[in-house]
Design a protein around this motif. Structure first.
Motif, PDB file in Angstrom:
ATOM      1  N   ILE A   1       0.817  -1.277   0.020  1.00 24.09           N
ATOM      2  CA  ILE A   1      -0.236   0.139   0.039  1.00 24.09           C
ATOM      3  C   ILE A   1       1.008   1.152  -0.143  1.00 24.09           C
ATOM      4  N   ASN A   2       0.480   2.141  -1.004  1.00 20.66           N
ATOM      5  CA  ASN A   2       1.059   3.448  -1.095  1.00 20.66           C
ATOM      6  C   ASN A   2       0.115   4.454  -1.638  1.00 20.66           C
TER       7      ASN A   2
ATOM      8  N   ARG B   1      -4.109   5.230  -0.474  1.00 22.08           N
ATOM      9  CA  ARG B   1      -5.423   5.354   0.605  1.00 22.08           C
ATOM     10  C   ARG B   1      -6.379   4.059   0.550  1.00 22.08           C
TER      11      ARG B   1
ATOM     12  N   LEU C   1       3.665  -1.231   4.009  1.00 16.70           N
ATOM     13  CA  LEU C   1       3.057   0.007   4.080  1.00 16.70           C
ATOM     14  C   LEU C   1       4.176   0.961   3.658  1.00 16.70           C
ATOM     15  N   SER C   2       4.102   1.387   2.496  1.00 14.84           N
ATOM     16  CA  SER C   2       5.000   2.414   2.131  1.00 14.84           C
ATOM     17  C   SER C   2       4.873   3.982   2.999  1.00 14.84           C
TER      18      SER C   2
ATOM     19  N   ALA D   1       1.404   5.415   2.659  1.00 16.95           N
ATOM     20  CA  ALA D   1       0.132   4.577   2.816  1.00 16.95           C
ATOM     21  C   ALA D   1      -0.739   5.300   3.979  1.00 16.95           C
ATOM     22  N   HIS D   2      -1.887   5.049   3.597  1.00 12.22           N
ATOM     23  CA  HIS D   2      -2.827   5.737   4.834  1.00 12.22           C
ATOM     24  C   HIS D   2      -4.032   4.835   4.879  1.00 12.22           C
ATOM     25  N   VAL D   3      -4.297   3.978   5.929  1.00 10.65           N
ATOM     26  CA  VAL D   3      -5.322   3.080   6.018  1.00 10.65           C
ATOM     27  C   VAL D   3      -6.378   3.537   7.094  1.00 10.65           C
TER      28      VAL D   3
ATOM     29  N   ALA E   1       4.104   6.209   7.015  1.00 13.48           N
ATOM     30  CA  ALA E   1       2.626   5.339   6.822  1.00 13.48           C
ATOM     31  C   ALA E   1       1.892   5.579   8.014  1.00 13.48           C
TER      32      ALA E   1
END
Length: 137
Positions: A66-67, A69, A82-83, A86-88, A103
């Motif tokens: 993930i890089n 949203r 998670l790069s 990345a925003h989760v 991240a």
């Protein structure tokens, strides 16, 4: 629903400016540069979100990078990367995780076995009972 039934070497690109609405099941690798509204899943594939991409739904795959949203839960049965961008917004379930400075995860993180079974931590009560037992000896 988009479904890939070709071999596992298949690479699918959801290009920048492309919006997909609906659930996606895939094999092989999916590179997302655009936007997906729906769940994305694979039993053994790789899902890669490029900077600027967005997924609104749950994601499940063996290897997830993930890089972009994500708004939804992430299930990486093998490895989660998670790069920095990345925003989760959701819970993260992983077996092995690599996370870069910058991240962000706004949710809980839980380790799970490759089978998808959660590896539960011992409760505080169990920890306190162990400490009391050690202190009494």
């Amino acid at each position: 629903m988009i479904s890939s039934t070709r071999n596992d070497d298949t690479i699918t690109l959801i290009a920048a400016g492309t919006e997909v609405e609906g659930d996606i099941r895939f094999r092989g690798t999916v590179h997302v540069e655009g936007k997906i509204k729906g769940n994305v899943s694979s039993n053994d594939g790789k899902l890669q979100l490029i900077a600027g991409s967005r997924v609104e739904g749950n994601m499940t795959a063996a290897h997830i990078v993930i890089n972009g949203r994500v708004t939804g839960d992430v299930f990486a049965t093998d490895k989660l990367e998670l790069s920095a961008d990345a925003h989760v917004e959701g819970n993260v379930y992983y077996d092995v995780m690599e996370i870069a400075a910058g991240a962000a995860i706004n949710g809980k993180m839980e380790r799970m076995h490759k089978s998808g079974e959660l590896l539960l931590n011992t409760s505080e009560e169990e920890e306190e009972a162990k400490i009391k037992q050690l202190e009494s000896t």
